[in-house]
Design a protein around this motif. Structure first.
Motif, PDB file in Angstrom:
ATOM      1  N   PHE A   1      -7.501  10.774  -5.167  1.00 47.55           N
ATOM      2  CA  PHE A   1      -6.212  10.659  -5.838  1.00 47.55           C
ATOM      3  C   PHE A   1      -5.225  11.615  -5.176  1.00 47.55           C
ATOM      4  O   PHE A   1      -4.895  12.660  -5.740  1.00 47.55           O
ATOM      5  N   GLY A   2      -4.788  11.283  -3.993  1.00 49.06           N
ATOM      6  CA  GLY A   2      -3.892  12.169  -3.272  1.00 49.06           C
ATOM      7  C   GLY A   2      -2.582  11.511  -2.909  1.00 49.06           C
ATOM      8  O   GLY A   2      -1.856  12.009  -2.063  1.00 49.06           O
ATOM      9  N   GLY A   3      -2.251  10.372  -3.535  1.00 49.69           N
ATOM     10  CA  GLY A   3      -1.017   9.676  -3.193  1.00 49.69           C
ATOM     11  C   GLY A   3      -1.016   9.335  -1.716  1.00 49.69           C
ATOM     12  O   GLY A   3      -1.938   8.690  -1.213  1.00 49.69           O
ATOM     13  N   LEU A   4      -0.002   9.816  -0.995  1.00 45.26           N
ATOM     14  CA  LEU A   4       0.082   9.560   0.437  1.00 45.26           C
ATOM     15  C   LEU A   4      -1.069  10.228   1.186  1.00 45.26           C
ATOM     16  O   LEU A   4      -1.419   9.811   2.286  1.00 45.26           O
ATOM     17  N   GLY A   5      -1.644  11.258   0.588  1.00 48.98           N
ATOM     18  CA  GLY A   5      -2.794  11.926   1.205  1.00 48.98           C
ATOM     19  C   GLY A   5      -3.955  10.964   1.416  1.00 48.98           C
ATOM     20  O   GLY A   5      -4.691  11.072   2.402  1.00 48.98           O
ATOM     21  N   ASN A   6      -4.123  10.016   0.493  1.00 50.53           N
ATOM     22  CA  ASN A   6      -5.183   9.013   0.655  1.00 50.53           C
ATOM     23  C   ASN A   6      -5.007   8.242   1.952  1.00 50.53           C
ATOM     24  O   ASN A   6      -5.968   7.970   2.667  1.00 50.53           O
ATOM     25  N   LEU A   7      -3.735   7.867   2.249  1.00 49.82           N
ATOM     26  CA  LEU A   7      -3.458   7.106   3.472  1.00 49.82           C
ATOM     27  C   LEU A   7      -3.736   7.965   4.701  1.00 49.82           C
ATOM     28  O   LEU A   7      -4.249   7.474   5.713  1.00 49.82           O
ATOM     29  N   ILE A   8      -3.381   9.266   4.606  1.00 55.97           N
ATOM     30  CA  ILE A   8      -3.629  10.158   5.737  1.00 55.97           C
ATOM     31  C   ILE A   8      -5.137  10.284   5.963  1.00 55.97           C
ATOM     32  O   ILE A   8      -5.621  10.221   7.093  1.00 55.97           O
ATOM     33  N   TYR A   9      -5.872  10.415   4.851  1.00 51.36           N
ATOM     34  CA  TYR A   9      -7.329  10.595   4.937  1.00 51.36           C
ATOM     35  C   TYR A   9      -7.994   9.357   5.538  1.00 51.36           C
ATOM     36  O   TYR A   9      -8.790   9.472   6.472  1.00 51.36           O
ATOM     37  N   SER A  10      -7.629   8.171   5.011  1.00 49.41           N
ATOM     38  CA  SER A  10      -8.282   6.965   5.530  1.00 49.41           C
ATOM     39  C   SER A  10      -7.796   6.695   6.956  1.00 49.41           C
ATOM     40  O   SER A  10      -8.556   6.209   7.794  1.00 49.41           O
TER      41      SER A  10
ATOM     42  N   ILE B   1       0.843  -1.203   0.000  1.00 41.38           N
ATOM     43  CA  ILE B   1       0.000   0.000   0.000  1.00 41.38           C
ATOM     44  C   ILE B   1       0.878   1.253   0.000  1.00 41.38           C
ATOM     45  O   ILE B   1       0.625   2.210  -0.739  1.00 41.38           O
ATOM     46  N   LEU B   2       1.931   1.195   0.835  1.00 38.65           N
ATOM     47  CA  LEU B   2       2.809   2.363   0.936  1.00 38.65           C
ATOM     48  C   LEU B   2       3.518   2.631  -0.386  1.00 38.65           C
ATOM     49  O   LEU B   2       3.595   3.781  -0.833  1.00 38.65           O
ATOM     50  N   THR B   3       4.025   1.559  -1.015  1.00 42.79           N
ATOM     51  CA  THR B   3       4.732   1.743  -2.280  1.00 42.79           C
ATOM     52  C   THR B   3       3.795   2.355  -3.326  1.00 42.79           C
ATOM     53  O   THR B   3       4.169   3.288  -4.036  1.00 42.79           O
ATOM     54  N   ASP B   4       2.568   1.793  -3.404  1.00 47.80           N
ATOM     55  CA  ASP B   4       1.614   2.321  -4.382  1.00 47.80           C
ATOM     56  C   ASP B   4       1.344   3.804  -4.142  1.00 47.80           C
ATOM     57  O   ASP B   4       1.302   4.606  -5.075  1.00 47.80           O
ATOM     58  N   ALA B   5       1.162   4.166  -2.855  1.00 48.53           N
ATOM     59  CA  ALA B   5       0.851   5.557  -2.534  1.00 48.53           C
ATOM     60  C   ALA B   5       2.022   6.467  -2.893  1.00 48.53           C
ATOM     61  O   ALA B   5       1.836   7.549  -3.462  1.00 48.53           O
ATOM     62  N   VAL B   6       3.242   5.999  -2.573  1.00 51.08           N
ATOM     63  CA  VAL B   6       4.418   6.812  -2.887  1.00 51.08           C
ATOM     64  C   VAL B   6       4.534   6.991  -4.400  1.00 51.08           C
ATOM     65  O   VAL B   6       4.779   8.108  -4.892  1.00 51.08           O
ATOM     66  N   LEU B   7       4.307   5.890  -5.150  1.00 53.23           N
ATOM     67  CA  LEU B   7       4.413   5.978  -6.610  1.00 53.23           C
ATOM     68  C   LEU B   7       3.374   6.950  -7.168  1.00 53.23           C
ATOM     69  O   LEU B   7       3.674   7.769  -8.042  1.00 53.23           O
ATOM     70  N   GLN B   8       2.140   6.872  -6.645  1.00 52.00           N
ATOM     71  CA  GLN B   8       1.114   7.799  -7.120  1.00 52.00           C
ATOM     72  C   GLN B   8       1.491   9.241  -6.792  1.00 52.00           C
ATOM     73  O   GLN B   8       1.335  10.140  -7.612  1.00 52.00           O
ATOM     74  N   HIS B   9       2.041   9.421  -5.591  1.00 48.66           N
ATOM     75  CA  HIS B   9       2.452  10.764  -5.167  1.00 48.66           C
ATOM     76  C   HIS B   9       3.520  11.310  -6.115  1.00 48.66           C
ATOM     77  O   HIS B   9       3.446  12.458  -6.558  1.00 48.66           O
TER      78      HIS B   9
END
Lengths: 225, 226
Positions: free
Chosen positions: B173-182, B26-34
């Motif tokens: 679609f916020g990259g790491l922001g998605n993880l912060i939000y959830s 999950i972290l890798t995906d978020a970082v890549l999107q970011h």
């Protein structure tokens, strides 16, 4: 264009202006948050910047704090504060986050303004027998005023923006209209809220622009601003 | 019946090694999107800002409106900017990129224009006297001299984009922001802290990378300082 007319209709509906979730209440919250936090930030940042600038110390800190402030996402800080014990305090996390992000531009601009005062003017003041305190208040601070004010302006605009994001983390203000619109999947409400926020931000910027134009010549920014 | 596991995830601690190991994907995906959001928006903004700044420099009349529009764009808060683009792009990654492009554009145009304006008139005249045409003057004299200011703008724009991309979480679609939000909605401390720290790390690394590029591109500034 259809969305715009829908958004306009949303704004024109008087039912959306009244009540706890109404526009008036959210607008007041936003304004109070911005003004209160701007005052707190000025009370914290300006004395520190004026004294550091007068003494010529702590320059690296005063200048770099702005860069650090830019690298840290406001949203992340809002959520982090919300999850600390501070989160139980209603608007507590919002106020702390807003102040944290308003302090750096105030500090940096005021410090740079103080250091930018012509050294020969400062030496002349010292030659006239002024004490440190007199030099600070009568010479350096007035000459640094244009940059101090531009710091206040940047901080105010930053506060309006951060207060909007605070809605994502449950804070009050106009941003709540946008987040509520997203939750209801109502594009007109989202756009209407965004227009309100944008107009509010531009008005704040406009007020500072007007103050700057009305200010006497010596207190205005010179060409290099 | 087994007892619930007593690890840092169960205790909901801020710093949790298990979180890193169990949520690596999950972290890798978020970082890549970011990274994708940031890099794409800054590159698109650069491609638009460069001609705009050159145009504003050439025709003095264009400078006023260009700077006024960029100031207005920059004043609009990020959440409102993304929301205003909603009718155009819908809930998509394009929306976040478009919003970030508008912010980066502002910073880049201002800085590149300031850099071009700071080129000494003597230098331009000397180049003209040596027979340089307007295009050659721009490419070999003005743009290289404007490079330090432009790179400073690029660094600020990139760092800001990394930070603002988190707000893209509002449309998912916020990259790491998605993880912060959830993480906020589930009160998941380790996730919020890890994602926040990663954001800052990305911003700092991007800034250092651009600083390195700047040093490589402008060797003369180093020589002058030494």
């Amino acid at each position: 264009m259809n969305t715009l007319t829908d958004a306009w209709d949303w704004l024109a509906d008087s039912a959306h202006w009244a009540g706890d979730d109404g526009i008036w209440h959210r607008l007041t919250q936003h304004l109070v948050l911005t003004v209160v936090c701007l005052l707190i930030s000025c009370l914290i940042a300006l004395p520190v910047a004026l004294v550091l600038g007068h003494l010529g110390k702590g320059g690296a800190l005063a200048v770099n704090i702005s860069n650090v402030g830019r690298a840290v996402p406001t949203f992340a800080v809002l959520v982090l504060l919300l999850l600390t014990p501070l989160g139980k305090w209603g608007e507590g996390p919002t106020v702390v986050a807003l102040v944290l992000f308003a302090v750096p531009p105030l500090l940096t601009n005021a410090y740079v303004g103080m250091r930018g005062v012509d050294r020969s003017v400062v030496q002349a003041a010292r030659g006239m027998g002024m004490t440190g305190r007199q030099m600070l208040w009568r010479v350096e601070a007035p000459l640094a005023l244009p940059l101090i004010m531009s710091g206040v302006r940047i901080a105010a605009v930053q506060l309006v923006a951060t207060a909007t994001i605070a809605a994502l983390a449950g804070g009050g203000g106009l941003g709540r209209i946008i987040t509520a619109g997203f939750n209801l999947a109502s594009t007109p409400q989202v756009v209407a809220g965004a227009v309100l926020v944008a107009v509010f931000a531009l008005l704040v910027e406009g007020v500072f622009e007007a103050v700057e134009r009305l200010a006497p010549g010596w207190a205005r920014k010179t060409g290099k601003g | 019946m087994t007892a619930p596991p007593d690890d840092c995830l169960a205790r909901n601690e801020w710093i949790c090694g298990d979180y890193l190991s169990t949520r690596r994907e999950i972290l890798t995906d978020a970082v890549l999107q970011h990274l994708e959001l940031t890099a794409l928006s800054v590159l698109i903004a650069l491609a638009i800002a460069l001609p705009l700044a050159v145009l504003a420099r050439r025709w003095g009349l264009a400078a006023g409106p260009v700077l006024a529009v960029t100031t207005v764009l920059y004043t609009i808060p990020s959440l409102a900017m993304f929301s205003l683009l909603l009718p155009v792009y819908g809930l998509s990654e394009t929306l976040v990129i478009a919003g970030l492009v508008l912010y980066s554009l502002t910073l880049l145009v201002r800085n590149i224009l300031a850099g071009l304006r700071a080129v000494p008139e003597d230098t331009r005249q000397a180049a003209r006297g040596m027979g340089y045409g307007p295009i050659r003057l721009l490419l070999t004299v003005e743009l290289p001299l404007a490079l330090p200011a432009a790179m400073a703008g690029l660094r600020i724009a990139t760092v800001s984009a990394v930070s603002l991309a988190t707000v893209g979480a509002i449309v998912g679609f916020g990259g790491l922001g998605n993880l912060i939000y959830s993480g906020m909605n589930t009160y998941f401390k380790a996730q919020v802290l890890t994602a926040s720290v990663l954001c800052v790390v990305i911003a700092v690394l991007a800034d250092l990378l651009l600083l390195g590029v700047q040093r490589l591109l402008t060797p003369w500034t180093r020589a002058a300082r030494a």
